[in-house]
Design a protein around this motif. Sequence first.
Motif, PDB file in Angstrom:
ATOM      1  N   PRO B 157       0.814  -1.220   0.000  1.00  0.00           N
ATOM      2  CA  PRO B 157       0.000   0.000   0.000  1.00  0.00           C
ATOM      3  C   PRO B 157       0.852   1.276   0.000  1.00  0.00           C
ATOM      4  N   VAL B 158       1.963   1.261   0.742  1.00  0.00           N
ATOM      5  CA  VAL B 158       2.829   2.450   0.792  1.00  0.00           C
ATOM      6  C   VAL B 158       3.450   2.706  -0.589  1.00  0.00           C
ATOM      7  N   ALA B 160       2.348   1.647  -3.479  1.00  0.00           N
ATOM      8  CA  ALA B 160       1.277   2.006  -4.428  1.00  0.00           C
ATOM      9  C   ALA B 160       0.908   3.486  -4.278  1.00  0.00           C
ATOM     10  N   TRP B 161       0.776   3.927  -3.037  1.00  0.00           N
ATOM     11  CA  TRP B 161       0.435   5.341  -2.798  1.00  0.00           C
ATOM     12  C   TRP B 161       1.546   6.245  -3.343  1.00  0.00           C
ATOM     13  N   PHE B 162       2.790   5.891  -3.051  1.00  0.00           N
ATOM     14  CA  PHE B 162       3.942   6.671  -3.491  1.00  0.00           C
ATOM     15  C   PHE B 162       4.010   6.701  -5.014  1.00  0.00           C
ATOM     16  N   TRP B 163       3.751   5.537  -5.629  1.00  0.00           N
ATOM     17  CA  TRP B 163       3.829   5.422  -7.084  1.00  0.00           C
ATOM     18  C   TRP B 163       2.786   6.318  -7.751  1.00  0.00           C
ATOM     19  N   HIS B 164       1.554   6.281  -7.196  1.00  0.00           N
ATOM     20  CA  HIS B 164       0.479   7.066  -7.812  1.00  0.00           C
ATOM     21  C   HIS B 164       0.654   8.564  -7.605  1.00  0.00           C
ATOM     22  N   THR B 165       1.184   8.954  -6.453  1.00  0.00           N
ATOM     23  CA  THR B 165       1.251  10.390  -6.159  1.00  0.00           C
ATOM     24  C   THR B 165       2.555  11.039  -6.606  1.00  0.00           C
ATOM     25  N   ARG B 166       3.637  10.274  -6.661  1.00  0.00           N
ATOM     26  CA  ARG B 166       4.926  10.895  -6.949  1.00  0.00           C
ATOM     27  C   ARG B 166       5.592  10.446  -8.250  1.00  0.00           C
ATOM     28  N   ARG B 177      -5.960   3.623 -14.894  1.00  0.00           N
ATOM     29  CA  ARG B 177      -7.379   3.690 -14.540  1.00  0.00           C
ATOM     30  C   ARG B 177      -8.219   2.902 -15.549  1.00  0.00           C
TER      31      ARG B 177
END
Lengths: 72, 229
Positions: B157-158, B160-166, B177
């Motif tokens: 999850p960390v 994935a979040w980092f990948w999508h936002t940064r 999407r």
Amino acid sequence: MKNQLKVLRAMRNWSQAELGEHLDVSRQAVNAIETGKYDPSLPLAFKISRLFGQPIEEIFDDGFDGGQNGEA
Amino acid sequence: MTDLTEARMEKLEDEGSNGRNFLWITLAGLGIVMTLGAIAGFMGEHQADGGGELSGVGVAVLISFGAIVAGLSYAIWRNVKKLKSNGEPMTKREKLNRNIIVGLGLLGGVMGFVLSTSSIGNADGNGPGSLSAIFSSGPLPLTVVLPFVFIWVVIMPVVAWFWHTRAIDEQEANAYRDGGYYAAYAFLILAPLWWVLWRGDFLPEPDGVAIYLIFSLIWSAVWFWKKYR
């Protein structure tokens, strides 16, 4: 959507990678926009517009012909 | 676009999608993994039959496998060389994206290796070390289960979040999407279809791992197509 990005980029003598750097997107994204396979978001379109000093409608052509074919 | 300098011409030639190259690199990489698995399986069979020196046919089979691995390695090398903008500086986002993908690929490789070698008493009859043991339903030791749970619940999850936002840009986010939509609809249609066909005695019982793999494959294929077409 058709656009003038490739012409504008060539006038600046930039590669796709260099333009990508200016816009903070990948070279692949620049290629997809240039070839009309991806339409940029409004914020990115504004960024492109500001970068080249031209209004969005001068760079992007959505095919709207002024409503002469029945479109409002 | 008149009066193009030589430098500008070079830059314009360095355009286009890298999709086909990445596709060949991926397929050749998978081919190498599968061929290595075939070599391991072949040698395992040979050992099970008593070992000893390989027959002429056995040597010819191994040489053929070796030639396939060499050919696929050459294909990877050729396609890496042909990547457009190869060697040009990448943006921070692109570098981060590449590093995350490579890092996750290595982690996946390690996890696959651990799964293939550590299953206890494989339920499908596949011996430890085989490629198919990765997806078997055999029991696993706690020393493997706990790190895997940590990876899936905390690390993934960390990342994935980092990948999508940064790391990714909006074109890739859009491709990702779209992949999610296609995969979700395939799941919503195929999962109950399989279930109903099972109840009608047309298909074996729905397999969660197979559904997960189909879902992931469709998502990845659409993402790839949308990003690199």
